[in-house]
Write an enzyme that holds these catalytic residues in place. Structure first.
Site, PDB file in Angstrom:
ATOM      1  N   ARG A  84       0.756  -1.287   0.002  1.00  0.00           N
ATOM      2  CA  ARG A  84       0.090   0.070   0.106  1.00  0.00           C
ATOM      3  C   ARG A  84       0.800   1.221  -0.059  1.00  0.00           C
ATOM      4  O   ARG A  84       1.759   1.355   0.927  1.00  0.00           O
ATOM      5  CB  ARG A  84      -0.835  -0.154   0.940  1.00  0.00           C
ATOM      6  CG  ARG A  84      -1.745   1.422   1.429  1.00  0.00           C
ATOM      7  CD  ARG A  84      -2.948   1.166   0.738  1.00  0.00           C
ATOM      8  NE  ARG A  84      -3.937   2.419   0.741  1.00  0.00           N
ATOM      9  CZ  ARG A  84      -4.812   2.544   1.326  1.00  0.00           C
ATOM     10  NH1 ARG A  84      -5.259   1.581   2.035  1.00  0.00           N
ATOM     11  NH2 ARG A  84      -5.442   3.757   1.411  1.00  0.00           N
ATOM     12  N   ARG A  93      -6.444  -0.438  -4.416  1.00  0.00           N
ATOM     13  CA  ARG A  93      -5.389  -0.603  -3.525  1.00  0.00           C
ATOM     14  C   ARG A  93      -5.284  -2.212  -3.134  1.00  0.00           C
ATOM     15  O   ARG A  93      -6.009  -3.072  -2.874  1.00  0.00           O
ATOM     16  CB  ARG A  93      -5.458   0.086  -2.288  1.00  0.00           C
ATOM     17  CG  ARG A  93      -6.839   0.008  -1.609  1.00  0.00           C
ATOM     18  CD  ARG A  93      -7.084   1.325  -0.612  1.00  0.00           C
ATOM     19  NE  ARG A  93      -8.424   1.469  -0.243  1.00  0.00           N
ATOM     20  CZ  ARG A  93      -9.379   1.968  -0.929  1.00  0.00           C
ATOM     21  NH1 ARG A  93      -9.241   2.267  -2.011  1.00  0.00           N
ATOM     22  NH2 ARG A  93     -10.480   2.004  -0.210  1.00  0.00           N
ATOM     23  N   ASP A  96      -6.239  -2.337   2.614  1.00  0.00           N
ATOM     24  CA  ASP A  96      -6.889  -1.360   3.535  1.00  0.00           C
ATOM     25  C   ASP A  96      -7.193  -1.688   4.559  1.00  0.00           C
ATOM     26  O   ASP A  96      -8.137  -2.713   4.938  1.00  0.00           O
ATOM     27  CB  ASP A  96      -8.044  -0.700   2.515  1.00  0.00           C
ATOM     28  CG  ASP A  96      -8.624   0.653   3.115  1.00  0.00           C
ATOM     29  OD1 ASP A  96      -7.773   1.270   3.927  1.00  0.00           O
ATOM     30  OD2 ASP A  96      -9.585   1.208   3.086  1.00  0.00           O
ATOM     31  N   ASP A  98      -8.959  -0.429   8.265  1.00  0.00           N
ATOM     32  CA  ASP A  98      -9.407   0.808   9.089  1.00  0.00           C
ATOM     33  C   ASP A  98     -10.017   0.532  10.529  1.00  0.00           C
ATOM     34  O   ASP A  98     -10.601  -0.673  10.588  1.00  0.00           O
ATOM     35  CB  ASP A  98     -10.639   1.401   8.342  1.00  0.00           C
ATOM     36  CG  ASP A  98     -10.107   2.031   7.057  1.00  0.00           C
ATOM     37  OD1 ASP A  98      -9.378   2.570   7.164  1.00  0.00           O
ATOM     38  OD2 ASP A  98     -10.803   1.620   6.032  1.00  0.00           O
TER      39      ASP A  98
END
Length: 162
Positions: A84, A93, A96, A98
């Site tokens: 990334r 991407r 990811d 989060d």
């Protein structure tokens, strides 16, 4: 409950997106982040450009002694390990990660808690329901099923990976 969203729509050095998510989950322990549950993997259309490769998404329930900022730094390190690179927001991407919720904390960040757009994302809410059906949004005090029901039908169109 600490909840991490996982997504990928480009291959990484590990392989295709689902393999990347599995490899990232395996690396959590190296960062003193311990996986307690993982939702099934789902395929969803890329957003905002559905012409981009589809995403593979999931949610992990984790435990850690790291504070939210330190946890975010650890997740960014794992993202970088899978290729990334900083770039355009919402671009394709390889990984990811989060923080969706950190024990119900409300904070302006970094990181912003709970994740400010989680209520708009079927690819977050549906796997979240799989592992935490009683979860409630810390700000709005709405259950995950209420948030799913409020989504437009297109946002609920996910396919479970076998």
């Amino acid at each position: 409950m600490i909840l991490i969203a996982l997504g990928a729509n480009l291959p990484s050095k590990t392989g295709p997106p689902a393999d990347t998510l599995r490899a990232a989950l395996a690396q959590f322990g190296q960062q003193n982040v311990f996986v307690r549950a993982v939702a099934p993997f789902y395929r969803s259309s890329a957003w905002p450009d559905p012409g981009d490769p589809p995403f593979v998404n999931s949610i992990a329930h984790v435990e850690t002694q790291r504070d939210p900022a330190s946890l975010l730094a650890a997740l960014k390190e794992i993202e970088r390990a899978h290729g990334r690179m900083p770039g355009k927001r919402n671009a394709p991407r390889p990984l990811d990660l989060d923080i969706i919720d950190y024990d119900g904390r409300i904070a302006n960040g970094p990181p912003t808690l709970p994740h400010p757009r989680l209520h708009e994302r079927g690819f977050v809410l549906i796997p979240l329901y799989d592992i935490a059906p009683g979860w409630r949004h810390p700000v709005w005090d709405k259950g995950v099923i209420e948030l799913i029901d409020a989504l437009p039908p297109a946002a609920r169109m996910l396919t479970t990976l076998s």
